[in-house]
Design a protein around this motif. Structure first.
Motif, PDB file in Angstrom:
ATOM      1  N   PHE A   1      -1.424   3.637   1.775  1.00 47.90           N
ATOM      2  CA  PHE A   1      -2.751   3.683   1.165  1.00 47.90           C
ATOM      3  C   PHE A   1      -3.398   5.051   1.298  1.00 47.90           C
ATOM      4  CE2 PHE A   1      -7.194   2.443   0.535  1.00 47.90           C
ATOM      5  CZ  PHE A   1      -7.059   1.651  -0.594  1.00 47.90           C
ATOM      6  N   LEU A   2      -3.356   5.645   2.496  1.00 50.12           N
ATOM      7  CA  LEU A   2      -3.951   6.964   2.687  1.00 50.12           C
ATOM      8  C   LEU A   2      -3.224   8.034   1.873  1.00 50.12           C
ATOM      9  CD1 LEU A   2      -5.977   8.847   4.029  1.00 50.12           C
ATOM     10  CD2 LEU A   2      -4.445   8.994   6.003  1.00 50.12           C
ATOM     11  N   PRO A   3      -1.894   8.125   1.921  1.00 47.74           N
ATOM     12  CA  PRO A   3      -1.217   9.106   1.058  1.00 47.74           C
ATOM     13  C   PRO A   3      -1.510   8.900  -0.422  1.00 47.74           C
ATOM     14  CG  PRO A   3       0.290   8.314   2.733  1.00 47.74           C
ATOM     15  CD  PRO A   3      -0.937   7.469   2.832  1.00 47.74           C
ATOM     16  N   LEU A   4      -1.631   7.647  -0.835  1.00 47.66           N
ATOM     17  CA  LEU A   4      -1.948   7.366  -2.232  1.00 47.66           C
ATOM     18  C   LEU A   4      -3.323   7.909  -2.615  1.00 47.66           C
ATOM     19  CD1 LEU A   4      -0.934   5.882  -4.790  1.00 47.66           C
ATOM     20  CD2 LEU A   4      -2.111   3.841  -3.933  1.00 47.66           C
ATOM     21  N   ALA A   5      -4.237   7.951  -1.649  1.00 50.03           N
ATOM     22  CA  ALA A   5      -5.599   8.407  -1.932  1.00 50.03           C
ATOM     23  C   ALA A   5      -5.738   9.921  -1.896  1.00 50.03           C
ATOM     24  CB  ALA A   5      -6.567   7.773  -0.936  1.00 50.03           C
ATOM     25  N   VAL A   6      -4.939  10.607  -1.079  1.00 50.93           N
ATOM     26  CA  VAL A   6      -5.185  12.034  -0.858  1.00 50.93           C
ATOM     27  C   VAL A   6      -4.098  12.951  -1.406  1.00 50.93           C
ATOM     28  CG1 VAL A   6      -6.553  11.560   1.204  1.00 50.93           C
ATOM     29  CG2 VAL A   6      -4.101  11.993   1.436  1.00 50.93           C
ATOM     30  N   LEU A   7      -2.941  12.411  -1.745  1.00 55.34           N
ATOM     31  CA  LEU A   7      -1.853  13.248  -2.240  1.00 55.34           C
ATOM     32  C   LEU A   7      -1.744  13.130  -3.760  1.00 55.34           C
ATOM     33  CD1 LEU A   7       0.913  12.591   0.445  1.00 55.34           C
ATOM     34  CD2 LEU A   7      -0.757  14.449   0.339  1.00 55.34           C
ATOM     35  N   ARG A   8      -1.530  14.257  -4.404  1.00 60.64           N
ATOM     36  CA  ARG A   8      -1.461  14.290  -5.863  1.00 60.64           C
ATOM     37  C   ARG A   8      -0.091  14.745  -6.367  1.00 60.64           C
ATOM     38  NH1 ARG A   8      -5.462  12.092  -4.495  1.00 60.64           N
ATOM     39  NH2 ARG A   8      -7.635  12.536  -5.046  1.00 60.64           N
ATOM     40  N   SER A   9       0.394  15.864  -5.868  1.00 66.29           N
ATOM     41  CA  SER A   9       1.640  16.443  -6.372  1.00 66.29           C
ATOM     42  C   SER A   9       2.853  15.696  -5.837  1.00 66.29           C
ATOM     43  CB  SER A   9       1.744  17.915  -5.968  1.00 66.29           C
ATOM     44  OG  SER A   9       0.607  18.632  -6.389  1.00 66.29           O
ATOM     45  N   PRO A  10       3.851  15.423  -6.694  1.00 66.53           N
ATOM     46  CA  PRO A  10       5.078  14.780  -6.205  1.00 66.53           C
ATOM     47  C   PRO A  10       5.790  15.560  -5.111  1.00 66.53           C
ATOM     48  CG  PRO A  10       4.963  14.682  -8.603  1.00 66.53           C
ATOM     49  CD  PRO A  10       3.837  15.571  -8.159  1.00 66.53           C
ATOM     50  N   SER A  11       5.609  16.890  -5.103  1.00 65.79           N
ATOM     51  CA  SER A  11       6.253  17.698  -4.064  1.00 65.79           C
ATOM     52  C   SER A  11       5.652  17.453  -2.693  1.00 65.79           C
ATOM     53  CB  SER A  11       6.141  19.186  -4.411  1.00 65.79           C
ATOM     54  OG  SER A  11       4.776  19.572  -4.523  1.00 65.79           O
ATOM     55  N   ASN A  12       4.453  16.872  -2.641  1.00 69.87           N
ATOM     56  CA  ASN A  12       3.798  16.566  -1.365  1.00 69.87           C
ATOM     57  C   ASN A  12       3.861  15.084  -1.013  1.00 69.87           C
ATOM     58  OD1 ASN A  12       2.966  19.234  -0.845  1.00 69.87           O
ATOM     59  ND2 ASN A  12       1.167  18.994  -2.136  1.00 69.87           N
ATOM     60  N   TRP A  13       4.529  14.303  -1.819  1.00 66.97           N
ATOM     61  CA  TRP A  13       4.622  12.877  -1.543  1.00 66.97           C
ATOM     62  C   TRP A  13       5.308  12.611  -0.212  1.00 66.97           C
ATOM     63  CZ3 TRP A  13       6.496  10.441  -6.824  1.00 66.97           C
ATOM     64  CH2 TRP A  13       5.390  10.365  -7.688  1.00 66.97           C
ATOM     65  N   VAL A  14       4.931  11.504   0.408  1.00 69.50           N
ATOM     66  CA  VAL A  14       5.648  10.996   1.575  1.00 69.50           C
ATOM     67  C   VAL A  14       6.564   9.873   1.129  1.00 69.50           C
ATOM     68  CG1 VAL A  14       3.900  11.684   3.255  1.00 69.50           C
ATOM     69  CG2 VAL A  14       3.709   9.472   2.117  1.00 69.50           C
ATOM     70  N   LEU A  15       7.299   9.309   2.077  1.00 68.40           N
ATOM     71  CA  LEU A  15       8.383   8.392   1.739  1.00 68.40           C
ATOM     72  C   LEU A  15       7.910   7.148   1.003  1.00 68.40           C
ATOM     73  CD1 LEU A  15      11.423   8.446   2.142  1.00 68.40           C
ATOM     74  CD2 LEU A  15      11.123   7.122   4.227  1.00 68.40           C
ATOM     75  N   GLN A  16       6.837   6.541   1.459  1.00 72.73           N
ATOM     76  CA  GLN A  16       6.379   5.300   0.841  1.00 72.73           C
ATOM     77  C   GLN A  16       5.885   5.533  -0.586  1.00 72.73           C
ATOM     78  OE1 GLN A  16       6.923   2.428   2.162  1.00 72.73           O
ATOM     79  NE2 GLN A  16       7.668   3.258   4.085  1.00 72.73           N
ATOM     80  N   LEU A  17       5.277   6.662  -0.836  1.00 71.95           N
ATOM     81  CA  LEU A  17       4.863   6.987  -2.195  1.00 71.95           C
ATOM     82  C   LEU A  17       6.073   7.164  -3.107  1.00 71.95           C
ATOM     83  CD1 LEU A  17       1.845   9.483  -2.066  1.00 71.95           C
ATOM     84  CD2 LEU A  17       1.906   7.185  -3.018  1.00 71.95           C
ATOM     85  N   SER A  18       7.067   7.881  -2.609  1.00 71.36           N
ATOM     86  CA  SER A  18       8.275   8.083  -3.403  1.00 71.36           C
ATOM     87  C   SER A  18       8.991   6.764  -3.659  1.00 71.36           C
ATOM     88  CB  SER A  18       9.212   9.062  -2.684  1.00 71.36           C
ATOM     89  OG  SER A  18      10.407   9.246  -3.411  1.00 71.36           O
ATOM     90  N   LEU A  19       9.039   5.918  -2.639  1.00 72.88           N
ATOM     91  CA  LEU A  19       9.713   4.632  -2.778  1.00 72.88           C
ATOM     92  C   LEU A  19       9.009   3.745  -3.793  1.00 72.88           C
ATOM     93  CD1 LEU A  19      11.935   2.728  -1.774  1.00 72.88           C
ATOM     94  CD2 LEU A  19      10.410   2.009   0.056  1.00 72.88           C
ATOM     95  N   SER A  20       7.689   3.747  -3.773  1.00 74.65           N
ATOM     96  CA  SER A  20       6.945   2.913  -4.715  1.00 74.65           C
ATOM     97  C   SER A  20       7.048   3.434  -6.140  1.00 74.65           C
ATOM     98  CB  SER A  20       5.479   2.838  -4.302  1.00 74.65           C
ATOM     99  OG  SER A  20       4.868   4.119  -4.369  1.00 74.65           O
ATOM    100  N   SER A  21       7.332   4.728  -6.299  1.00 79.76           N
ATOM    101  CA  SER A  21       7.431   5.311  -7.638  1.00 79.76           C
ATOM    102  C   SER A  21       8.800   5.119  -8.277  1.00 79.76           C
ATOM    103  CB  SER A  21       7.108   6.807  -7.581  1.00 79.76           C
ATOM    104  OG  SER A  21       8.140   7.510  -6.920  1.00 79.76           O
ATOM    105  N   LEU A  22       9.798   4.720  -7.486  1.00 79.40           N
ATOM    106  CA  LEU A  22      11.153   4.594  -8.020  1.00 79.40           C
ATOM    107  C   LEU A  22      11.286   3.430  -8.994  1.00 79.40           C
ATOM    108  CD1 LEU A  22      13.349   5.279  -4.859  1.00 79.40           C
ATOM    109  CD2 LEU A  22      12.748   6.842  -6.691  1.00 79.40           C
TER     110      LEU A  22
END
Length: 282
Positions: free
Chosen positions: A216-237
């Motif tokens: 939830f926090l990375p989803l709120a504060v991270l924008r660029s795919p290059s700065n994504w963390v694992l859970q964001l990348s996993l949810s985007s697959l």
């Protein structure tokens, strides 16, 4: 005889309970090695079919696609490891010092501040994400890993454990050290820290797991795919054009599961001991 029957029933229930968690994980691991051709990764897949549990003719295409050029997953994995490492090191130091302060010093308002600290880990994160996002924006930290690290280094639950543990240490040790001329820093480094090593490991485990599964926090504060963390990348697959197959999705799930198990499992024996000891002291 009755006691033996009770034990058998209890063990049977525990085995069934474990299977409820283990079977889906094993199905995920096996299915991640299915070939994406010839019926898809779910070919012969059924929770009630024996073939579903056997990784025959393993295919690594899902893992190869996951780490292929153009995939955001490798960078997200590196970012997550950096975030977890910084959080557990800095967070353990901050929470340890806070717990030591509450246990060692008796200053006006300490009980009120400590109560407010306890409340922080009882409040749902969703209730405070907007104020956190506002602060992150004012600090110009949006779309940086620091925006994920800074709001999570302080943990009220870990502060509580350190405070309770340190309050249980006999005052005679501290007084004897003071009579020998030891200062506050020496008392902390020579007496309190060596005794709290298991609790420090527990703090690191809690902070690591919380950051590893944070979404939830990375989803709120991270924008660029290059700065994504694992859970964001996993949810985007799932359902993307880049990686439309379920093979990479399940492969990412397996990697997300295996890494924390490998890193945390050797230290789990400290978790229970320090948690019980820290919670019952004072």
């Amino acid at each position: 005889m009755r006691r033996r029957s009770t034990q058998i029933a209890a063990h049977t229930w525990l085995v069934l309970l474990v299977l409820v968690y283990v079977i889906p994980i094993w199905l995920m691991i096996v299915t991640s090695f299915r070939s994406p051709t010839g019926g898809g990764v779910f070919r012969d897949w059924s929770p009630f079919a024996l073939k579903a549990f056997i990784p025959y003719n393993p295919d690594w295409s899902g893992y190869k696609t996951l780490f292929a050029a153009g995939s955001y997953f490798p960078q997200a994995l590196i970012n997550t490891l950096i975030v977890c490492a910084v959080t557990l090191v800095v967070g353990t130091i901050i929470n340890l010092l806070a717990g030591f302060t509450f246990a060692y010093f008796d200053f006006p308002g300490s009980n009120v501040i400590f109560t407010l600290t306890l409340i922080t880990f009882m409040v749902p994160f969703e209730a405070i994400v907007i104020p956190i996002l506002s602060i992150v924006q004012k600090l110009n930290l949006v779309d940086t890993l620091a925006a994920v690290i800074l709001p999570t280094v302080a943990n009220g639950f870990i502060v509580f454990m350190f405070r309770q543990f340190y309050r249980g240490i006999p005052k005679d040790l501290r007084e004897a050290a003071m009579l020998d001329g030891a200062g506050l820093g020496t008392i902390l480094l020579r007496i309190y820290l060596p005794l709290s090593r298991p609790l420090m490991v527990t703090s690191a485990i809690v902070l690591f797991i919380s950051q590893w599964q944070s979404l939830f926090l990375p989803l709120a504060v991270l924008r660029s795919p290059s700065n994504w963390v694992l859970q964001l990348s996993l949810s985007s697959l799932q359902g993307t054009v880049q990686l439309p197959s379920w093979g990479p999705v399940l492969a990412a799930g397996v990697i997300t599961l295996v890494i924390p198990v490998v890193l945390v499992a050797p230290f789990m024996r400290y978790f229970k001991l320090s948690l019980l000891d820290g919670a019952t002291r004072g």
